[in-house]
Write a protein that holds these residues in place. Sequence first.
Motif, PDB file in Angstrom:
ATOM      1  N   MET A 224     -10.495  16.830 -60.317  1.00 54.21           N
ATOM      2  CA  MET A 224      -9.793  16.139 -59.233  1.00 54.21           C
ATOM      3  C   MET A 224     -10.629  16.151 -57.974  1.00 54.21           C
ATOM      4  O   MET A 224     -11.428  17.072 -57.765  1.00 54.21           O
ATOM      5  CB  MET A 224      -8.467  16.850 -58.890  1.00 54.21           C
ATOM      6  N   LEU A 225     -10.406  15.152 -57.136  1.00 55.71           N
ATOM      7  CA  LEU A 225     -10.940  15.131 -55.782  1.00 55.71           C
ATOM      8  C   LEU A 225      -9.788  14.823 -54.846  1.00 55.71           C
ATOM      9  O   LEU A 225      -9.100  13.811 -55.015  1.00 55.71           O
ATOM     10  CB  LEU A 225     -12.050  14.092 -55.640  1.00 55.71           C
ATOM     11  N   ILE A 226      -9.559  15.712 -53.879  1.00 55.21           N
ATOM     12  CA  ILE A 226      -8.495  15.525 -52.896  1.00 55.21           C
ATOM     13  C   ILE A 226      -9.137  15.054 -51.596  1.00 55.21           C
ATOM     14  O   ILE A 226     -10.039  15.709 -51.075  1.00 55.21           O
ATOM     15  CB  ILE A 226      -7.743  16.850 -52.639  1.00 55.21           C
ATOM     16  N   LEU A 227      -8.680  13.910 -51.100  1.00 59.76           N
ATOM     17  CA  LEU A 227      -9.174  13.365 -49.828  1.00 59.76           C
ATOM     18  C   LEU A 227      -8.014  13.319 -48.845  1.00 59.76           C
ATOM     19  O   LEU A 227      -7.010  12.650 -49.100  1.00 59.76           O
ATOM     20  CB  LEU A 227      -9.735  11.952 -50.030  1.00 59.76           C
ATOM     21  N   THR A 228      -8.141  14.042 -47.730  1.00 59.15           N
ATOM     22  CA  THR A 228      -7.115  14.002 -46.694  1.00 59.15           C
ATOM     23  C   THR A 228      -7.631  13.189 -45.519  1.00 59.15           C
ATOM     24  O   THR A 228      -8.782  13.328 -45.112  1.00 59.15           O
ATOM     25  CB  THR A 228      -6.719  15.424 -46.233  1.00 59.15           C
ATOM     26  N   CYS A 229      -6.761  12.345 -44.986  1.00 56.14           N
ATOM     27  CA  CYS A 229      -7.156  11.415 -43.922  1.00 56.14           C
ATOM     28  C   CYS A 229      -6.242  11.541 -42.703  1.00 56.14           C
ATOM     29  O   CYS A 229      -5.921  10.537 -42.048  1.00 56.14           O
ATOM     30  CB  CYS A 229      -7.132   9.981 -44.454  1.00 56.14           C
ATOM     31  N   GLY A 230      -5.793  12.756 -42.404  1.00 56.88           N
ATOM     32  CA  GLY A 230      -4.961  12.977 -41.223  1.00 56.88           C
ATOM     33  C   GLY A 230      -3.696  12.142 -41.263  1.00 56.88           C
ATOM     34  O   GLY A 230      -2.968  12.126 -42.264  1.00 56.88           O
ATOM     35  N   VAL A 231      -3.452  11.414 -40.185  1.00 56.74           N
ATOM     36  CA  VAL A 231      -2.232  10.599 -40.103  1.00 56.74           C
ATOM     37  C   VAL A 231      -2.259   9.417 -41.065  1.00 56.74           C
ATOM     38  O   VAL A 231      -1.234   8.775 -41.300  1.00 56.74           O
ATOM     39  CB  VAL A 231      -1.999  10.084 -38.663  1.00 56.74           C
ATOM     40  N   ASN A 232      -3.433   9.136 -41.647  1.00 57.70           N
ATOM     41  CA  ASN A 232      -3.559   7.989 -42.559  1.00 57.70           C
ATOM     42  C   ASN A 232      -3.312   8.344 -44.022  1.00 57.70           C
ATOM     43  O   ASN A 232      -3.668   7.577 -44.915  1.00 57.70           O
ATOM     44  CB  ASN A 232      -4.942   7.353 -42.403  1.00 57.70           C
ATOM     45  N   GLY A 233      -2.715   9.493 -44.264  1.00 55.43           N
ATOM     46  CA  GLY A 233      -2.318   9.838 -45.622  1.00 55.43           C
ATOM     47  C   GLY A 233      -3.375  10.637 -46.369  1.00 55.43           C
ATOM     48  O   GLY A 233      -4.402  11.032 -45.824  1.00 55.43           O
ATOM     49  N   SER A 234      -3.101  10.874 -47.642  1.00 57.45           N
ATOM     50  CA  SER A 234      -4.014  11.649 -48.487  1.00 57.45           C
ATOM     51  C   SER A 234      -4.009  11.097 -49.900  1.00 57.45           C
ATOM     52  O   SER A 234      -3.047  10.458 -50.341  1.00 57.45           O
ATOM     53  CB  SER A 234      -3.617  13.126 -48.490  1.00 57.45           C
ATOM     54  N   TYR A 235      -5.109  11.370 -50.604  1.00 59.07           N
ATOM     55  CA  TYR A 235      -5.320  10.860 -51.955  1.00 59.07           C
ATOM     56  C   TYR A 235      -5.680  12.007 -52.887  1.00 59.07           C
ATOM     57  O   TYR A 235      -6.350  12.957 -52.476  1.00 59.07           O
ATOM     58  CB  TYR A 235      -6.493   9.870 -51.977  1.00 59.07           C
ATOM     59  N   VAL A 236      -5.265  11.901 -54.131  1.00 59.80           N
ATOM     60  CA  VAL A 236      -5.781  12.773 -55.187  1.00 59.80           C
ATOM     61  C   VAL A 236      -6.357  11.867 -56.273  1.00 59.80           C
ATOM     62  O   VAL A 236      -5.625  11.095 -56.902  1.00 59.80           O
ATOM     63  CB  VAL A 236      -4.698  13.692 -55.777  1.00 59.80           C
ATOM     64  N   PHE A 237      -7.664  11.946 -56.444  1.00 60.77           N
ATOM     65  CA  PHE A 237      -8.358  11.161 -57.463  1.00 60.77           C
ATOM     66  C   PHE A 237      -8.525  12.008 -58.720  1.00 60.77           C
ATOM     67  O   PHE A 237      -8.964  13.156 -58.652  1.00 60.77           O
ATOM     68  CB  PHE A 237      -9.754  10.744 -56.971  1.00 60.77           C
ATOM     69  N   THR A 238      -8.151  11.456 -59.856  1.00 56.58           N
ATOM     70  CA  THR A 238      -8.468  12.049 -61.150  1.00 56.58           C
ATOM     71  C   THR A 238      -9.125  10.939 -61.971  1.00 56.58           C
ATOM     72  O   THR A 238      -8.973   9.761 -61.629  1.00 56.58           O
ATOM     73  CB  THR A 238      -7.209  12.555 -61.880  1.00 56.58           C
ATOM     74  N   PRO A 239      -9.873  11.273 -63.025  1.00 60.49           N
ATOM     75  CA  PRO A 239     -10.548  10.204 -63.776  1.00 60.49           C
ATOM     76  C   PRO A 239      -9.573   9.101 -64.193  1.00 60.49           C
ATOM     77  O   PRO A 239      -8.608   9.338 -64.919  1.00 60.49           O
ATOM     78  CB  PRO A 239     -11.116  10.949 -64.987  1.00 60.49           C
ATOM     79  N   GLY A 240      -9.777   7.902 -63.647  1.00 64.82           N
ATOM     80  CA  GLY A 240      -8.961   6.746 -64.027  1.00 64.82           C
ATOM     81  C   GLY A 240      -7.666   6.573 -63.267  1.00 64.82           C
ATOM     82  O   GLY A 240      -6.931   5.619 -63.506  1.00 64.82           O
ATOM     83  N   LYS A 241      -7.334   7.476 -62.337  1.00 65.86           N
ATOM     84  CA  LYS A 241      -6.042   7.395 -61.651  1.00 65.86           C
ATOM     85  C   LYS A 241      -6.153   7.955 -60.239  1.00 65.86           C
ATOM     86  O   LYS A 241      -6.941   8.853 -59.981  1.00 65.86           O
ATOM     87  CB  LYS A 241      -4.988   8.191 -62.448  1.00 65.86           C
ATOM     88  N   VAL A 242      -5.331   7.418 -59.330  1.00 65.75           N
ATOM     89  CA  VAL A 242      -5.310   7.936 -57.960  1.00 65.75           C
ATOM     90  C   VAL A 242      -3.862   8.030 -57.473  1.00 65.75           C
ATOM     91  O   VAL A 242      -3.039   7.157 -57.750  1.00 65.75           O
ATOM     92  CB  VAL A 242      -6.162   7.061 -57.001  1.00 65.75           C
ATOM     93  N   SER A 243      -3.547   9.139 -56.795  1.00 61.40           N
ATOM     94  CA  SER A 243      -2.243   9.330 -56.161  1.00 61.40           C
ATOM     95  C   SER A 243      -2.439   9.215 -54.655  1.00 61.40           C
ATOM     96  O   SER A 243      -3.377   9.789 -54.103  1.00 61.40           O
ATOM     97  CB  SER A 243      -1.697  10.721 -56.530  1.00 61.40           C
ATOM     98  N   PHE A 244      -1.556   8.473 -53.989  1.00 58.03           N
ATOM     99  CA  PHE A 244      -1.602   8.357 -52.527  1.00 58.03           C
ATOM    100  C   PHE A 244      -0.236   8.738 -51.963  1.00 58.03           C
ATOM    101  O   PHE A 244       0.799   8.306 -52.479  1.00 58.03           O
ATOM    102  CB  PHE A 244      -1.940   6.926 -52.088  1.00 58.03           C
ATOM    103  N   VAL A 245      -0.224   9.559 -50.926  1.00 61.07           N
ATOM    104  CA  VAL A 245       1.017   9.912 -50.233  1.00 61.07           C
ATOM    105  C   VAL A 245       0.788   9.736 -48.732  1.00 61.07           C
ATOM    106  O   VAL A 245      -0.210  10.208 -48.188  1.00 61.07           O
ATOM    107  CB  VAL A 245       1.450  11.370 -50.527  1.00 61.07           C
ATOM    108  N   GLU A 246       1.724   9.036 -48.086  1.00 63.92           N
ATOM    109  CA  GLU A 246       1.631   8.866 -46.634  1.00 63.92           C
ATOM    110  C   GLU A 246       1.897  10.196 -45.933  1.00 63.92           C
ATOM    111  O   GLU A 246       2.614  11.045 -46.453  1.00 63.92           O
ATOM    112  CB  GLU A 246       2.655   7.820 -46.165  1.00 63.92           C
ATOM    113  N   THR A 247       1.329  10.351 -44.748  1.00 63.89           N
ATOM    114  CA  THR A 247       1.568  11.541 -43.932  1.00 63.89           C
ATOM    115  C   THR A 247       2.865  11.355 -43.152  1.00 63.89           C
ATOM    116  O   THR A 247       3.009  10.362 -42.440  1.00 63.89           O
ATOM    117  CB  THR A 247       0.398  11.761 -42.952  1.00 63.89           C
ATOM    118  N   PRO A 248       3.816  12.289 -43.281  1.00 60.61           N
ATOM    119  CA  PRO A 248       5.064  12.160 -42.504  1.00 60.61           C
ATOM    120  C   PRO A 248       4.796  12.245 -41.007  1.00 60.61           C
ATOM    121  O   PRO A 248       3.862  12.930 -40.575  1.00 60.61           O
ATOM    122  CB  PRO A 248       5.897  13.375 -42.969  1.00 60.61           C
TER     123      PRO A 248
END
Length: 295
Positions: A210-234
């Motif tokens: 996995m690769l976790i990318l955090t972008c502050g107020v612009n949300g965060s991502y979790v990349f896994t081979p072939g798939k990505v999860s995105f969650v907005e920052t509250p």
Amino acid sequence: MNEMVVGMGEALWDVLPEGKKIGGAPANFAYHVSQFGLPSRVVSAVGEDKLGAEILDNFREKKLNCMIEQVPYPTGTVQVELDAEGVPCYDIKEGVAWDNIPYTNALEGLAHCTRAVCFGSLAQRSVVSRETINRFLDAMPVTDETLKIFDVNLRQGFYTKEILCNSFQKCNILKINDEELVTVSRMFGYPGIDLQDKCWILLAKYNLKMLILTCGVNGSYVFTPGKVSFVETPKVEVADTVGAGDSFTATFVAALLKGMSITEAHRLAVDVSAFVCTQNGAMPVIPDYLKERMK
């Protein structure tokens, strides 16, 4: 019995405008992991001085288990200034105890029963601690379930391309923020492509789970081979952001170890991190309504 979760690296005092508070990503990580009921350890070093004794007393009060050696160097301190948005700026002292974490038989024994470890680049600025971290990683069980999380944590130029490259190779989960990703991309020659493409390149190049990318107020991502999860920052009222990233990492890892899906773990990590931003300091008590989501 390979169930221990370890935060390894710097243990120090953050000297904030309102006074000093225990700091260092490894302690923050281990503390939040323990709040979710998992056995955790902080691995670091403090000085044979008053500040070192106070760190050990503080961890005992928090019931935070540790393997911390006392060494003949001053306990680490960091001057922290907060800007108008509550974002910290750091002045990290050098030649301190956590630069000199020894590799001991006890530490080797801990490595053998460690399920997950989180380490960063800052504690690798000195050769002694860098070698200790690498030996610990090499001594951990070689299984598909073992998690080695590299939380990049670029600070004050205390990093080199060689250290980063070695850490990318030794980890199987990489956590990085958007600013750090830009810096790493320049160092490794991935300019001119968007952040997501850079993440896919790193995921594939280093064969990461996995690769976790955090972008502050612009949300965060979790990349896994072939798939990505995105969650907005509250949107929350921020007291300060100290330790918020560490609480994210700790919650995400604890949730994975307790069998939650990546999507569920990601959402809970975002919510815990947002809560920590509403509190002063890096180690607030996580409220029950968040902890219960992991049961």
